[in-house]
Design an enzyme around this catalytic site. Structure first.
Site, PDB file in Angstrom:
ATOM      1  N   LYS A  48       0.842  -1.205   0.000  1.00  0.00           N
ATOM      2  CA  LYS A  48       0.000   0.000   0.000  1.00  0.00           C
ATOM      3  C   LYS A  48       0.873   1.248   0.000  1.00  0.00           C
ATOM      4  O   LYS A  48       2.078   1.167   0.254  1.00  0.00           O
ATOM      5  CB  LYS A  48      -0.960  -0.021   1.189  1.00  0.00           C
ATOM      6  CG  LYS A  48      -0.315  -0.068   2.538  1.00  0.00           C
ATOM      7  CD  LYS A  48      -1.348  -0.451   3.602  1.00  0.00           C
ATOM      8  CE  LYS A  48      -0.666  -0.615   4.935  1.00  0.00           C
ATOM      9  NZ  LYS A  48      -1.178   0.192   6.005  1.00  0.00           N
ATOM     10  N   TYR A 268      13.496  31.830   5.724  1.00  0.00           N
ATOM     11  CA  TYR A 268      12.237  32.459   6.140  1.00  0.00           C
ATOM     12  C   TYR A 268      12.210  32.705   7.644  1.00  0.00           C
ATOM     13  O   TYR A 268      12.644  31.856   8.432  1.00  0.00           O
ATOM     14  CB  TYR A 268      11.065  31.543   5.805  1.00  0.00           C
ATOM     15  CG  TYR A 268      10.664  31.541   4.354  1.00  0.00           C
ATOM     16  CD1 TYR A 268      10.269  32.710   3.715  1.00  0.00           C
ATOM     17  CD2 TYR A 268      10.656  30.357   3.635  1.00  0.00           C
ATOM     18  CE1 TYR A 268       9.888  32.691   2.373  1.00  0.00           C
ATOM     19  CE2 TYR A 268      10.271  30.325   2.304  1.00  0.00           C
ATOM     20  CZ  TYR A 268       9.891  31.502   1.675  1.00  0.00           C
ATOM     21  OH  TYR A 268       9.520  31.483   0.365  1.00  0.00           O
TER      22      TYR A 268
HETATM   23  C1  LIG Z   1      -3.985  -4.806   7.911  1.00  0.00           C
HETATM   24  C2  LIG Z   1      -2.526  -4.608   7.759  1.00  0.00           C
HETATM   25  N1  LIG Z   1      -1.720  -5.671   7.633  1.00  0.00           N
HETATM   26  C3  LIG Z   1      -0.374  -5.540   7.510  1.00  0.00           C
HETATM   27  C4  LIG Z   1       0.220  -4.294   7.513  1.00  0.00           C
HETATM   28  C5  LIG Z   1       1.713  -4.175   7.413  1.00  0.00           C
HETATM   29  O1  LIG Z   1       2.223  -3.658   8.622  1.00  0.00           O
HETATM   30  P1  LIG Z   1       3.767  -3.321   8.783  1.00  0.00           P
HETATM   31  O2  LIG Z   1       4.060  -2.252   7.793  1.00  0.00           O
HETATM   32  O3  LIG Z   1       3.894  -2.863  10.191  1.00  0.00           O
HETATM   33  O4  LIG Z   1       4.518  -4.583   8.481  1.00  0.00           O
HETATM   34  C6  LIG Z   1      -0.582  -3.152   7.628  1.00  0.00           C
HETATM   35  C7  LIG Z   1       0.038  -1.826   7.664  1.00  0.00           C
HETATM   36  O5  LIG Z   1      -0.306  -0.938   8.389  1.00  0.00           O
HETATM   37  C8  LIG Z   1      -1.990  -3.318   7.753  1.00  0.00           C
HETATM   38  O6  LIG Z   1      -2.800  -2.253   7.871  1.00  0.00           O
END
Ligand SMILES: Cc1ncc(COP(=O)(O)O)c(C=O)c1O
Length: 380
Positions: A48, A268
């Site tokens: 993501k 600034y």
């Molecule tokens: C549902 C879920 N699974 C897995 C992860 C991966 O987590 P991490 O980046 O701490 O490994 C996330 C990230 O926030 C998540 O929201």
């Protein structure tokens, strides 16, 4: 950092280098940590936010080549973009099924994490409408209180398994609240709530562990690991040595240097004032590139092995550094300074900016020249 004439970095004010071989090696290391107790556990990859700023379009295919067979994103559009470069493996959209989007999920062969009964009902209706069994991923809230089936809804599902008719239960998942705090009792509490729910769905594959969760031990591993941060070099064990390979480095160019007298201000608001005659270099990075304004007077960069303080306010496109103590021949126009990398890690920068390494990574700007390398010393 040298830039050849045919190098896209030649024109760039700042250069972000991403080591895909290191991401692949980190993925292998996490998978093997999960398999340490001999079970054939799978390791997914969370991509993501554009693979935490590193570029999902590059990371997805590289991890597929490494053997990764399951991917997670947050948004439907992230899933659609990833599907173009990861044609054959399941992609789960964690934010779930928004009304009216079931057709998009089916068209792009994406699986929503089903976060409540309403989404489950809508997905079952989609399976009927499209006349095919669809994969279901059920997200159970074991304590985060953010997304996922509430305990009451989970009980309804446990009592009424017919609600899954027409769907193939592909995964039960939950997400840990504080996995980076190994001694926090909430980890064990979530584990036991997750196990209780699993008992009501015997045989379904399960997933609980994010990056830090993997290091909580085999009890947390189940069938599928779900790391994000650690793939990209973020330390899953805060306060301990980082077991992951570094993945990103960021270098910005010197645009101009100047001499100023004592008692002059820079930038600034005149927020910094020279205590002595000084030399100031201006580098091509700013808050529009994810270099946070809260870094003011709290961080440094590295120039030819020297630690150089960042001074004055962070501008949108520019940052000023105090190079008074650095030999002039090392401050040439166009030379690059390390903003993020081996000397200043994402954790360091996060600490200086009063945030966490996740935000540093996901804020990485769009204006950098991006160089992808696959360093032989880190690749398989
Ligand atoms: C549902 C879920 N699974 C897995 C992860 C991966 O987590 P991490 O980046 O701490 O490994 C996330 C990230 O926030 C998540 O929201």
């Amino acid at each position: 950092m040298a830039a050849r004439d045919d190098d896209p970095a030649r024109r760039a004010g700042a250069i972000l280098t991403i080591d895909l071989g290191a991401i692949a090696a980190n993925w292998r290391g996490l998978r093997d940590a999960g398999r340490a107790d001999g079970r054939p556990i799978d390791c997914a990859a969370v991509l993501k936010a554009d693979a935490y700023g590193t570029g999902a379009a590059m990371v997805g295919p590289r991890l597929t080549a490494e053997g990764c067979r399951q991917f997670f994103v947050a948004h439907l559009d992230e899933g659609i973009a990833l599907r173009a470069v990861v044609p054959d493996h399941p992609i789960c959209v964690l934010n779930g099924l928004l009304p009216g989007t079931d057709g998009d999920f089916v068209e792009h062969r994406l699986t929503p994490a089903l976060n409540h009964l309403g989404q489950l009902n809508a997905w079952r209706a989609a399976a009927q409408r499209f006349n095919r069994p669809l994969d279901a991923i059920i997200h159970i809230d074991t304590g985060m209180h953010r997304l996922g089936f509430s305990p009451d809804e989970a009980q309804v599902l446990a009592n009424e398994r017919g609600r899954l008719r027409g769907l193939r239960l592909a995964l039960l998942m939950s997400h840990l609240v504080a996995s980076e705090e190994q001694a926090n009792p909430v980890n064990g509490e979530q584990l036991s709530r997750f196990r209780n729910f699993m008992r009501t769905m015997p045989g379904a594959p399960a997933s609980l562990a994010n990056s830090s969760g993997i290091f909580l031990g085999p009890d947390y591993h189940f069938d599928l690991l779900r790391p994000g941060a650690a793939l990209y070099g973020i330390n899953p064990l805060p306060g301990q040595a980082n077991p992951m390979l570094p993945v990103v480095s960021l270098h910005a160019r010197i645009l101009q240097t100047r001499r100023i007298d004592a008692f002059q201000t820079v930038g600034y608001g005149g927020a910094w004032r020279s205590a002595r005659p000084s030399r100031i270099a201006t580098i091509a990075i700013g808050y529009a590139d994810g270099y946070f304004r809260t870094l003011i007077h709290r961080t440094h960069v590295y120039l030819a092995g020297h630690r150089v303080p960042v001074i004055g306010r962070i501008s949108m496109d520019l940052v000023t550094i105090d190079v008074t103590d650095i030999p002039e021949n090392e401050c040439q126009l166009g030379a690059t300074v390390e903003v993020l990398g081996r000397h200043v890690t994402a954790e360091d920068l996060a600490d200086h900016a009063r945030t966490n390494a996740y935000e540093v990574m996901t804020a990485l700007g769009r204006r950098y020249a991006r160089l992808y390398v696959d360093r032989p010393e880190t690749a398989s």
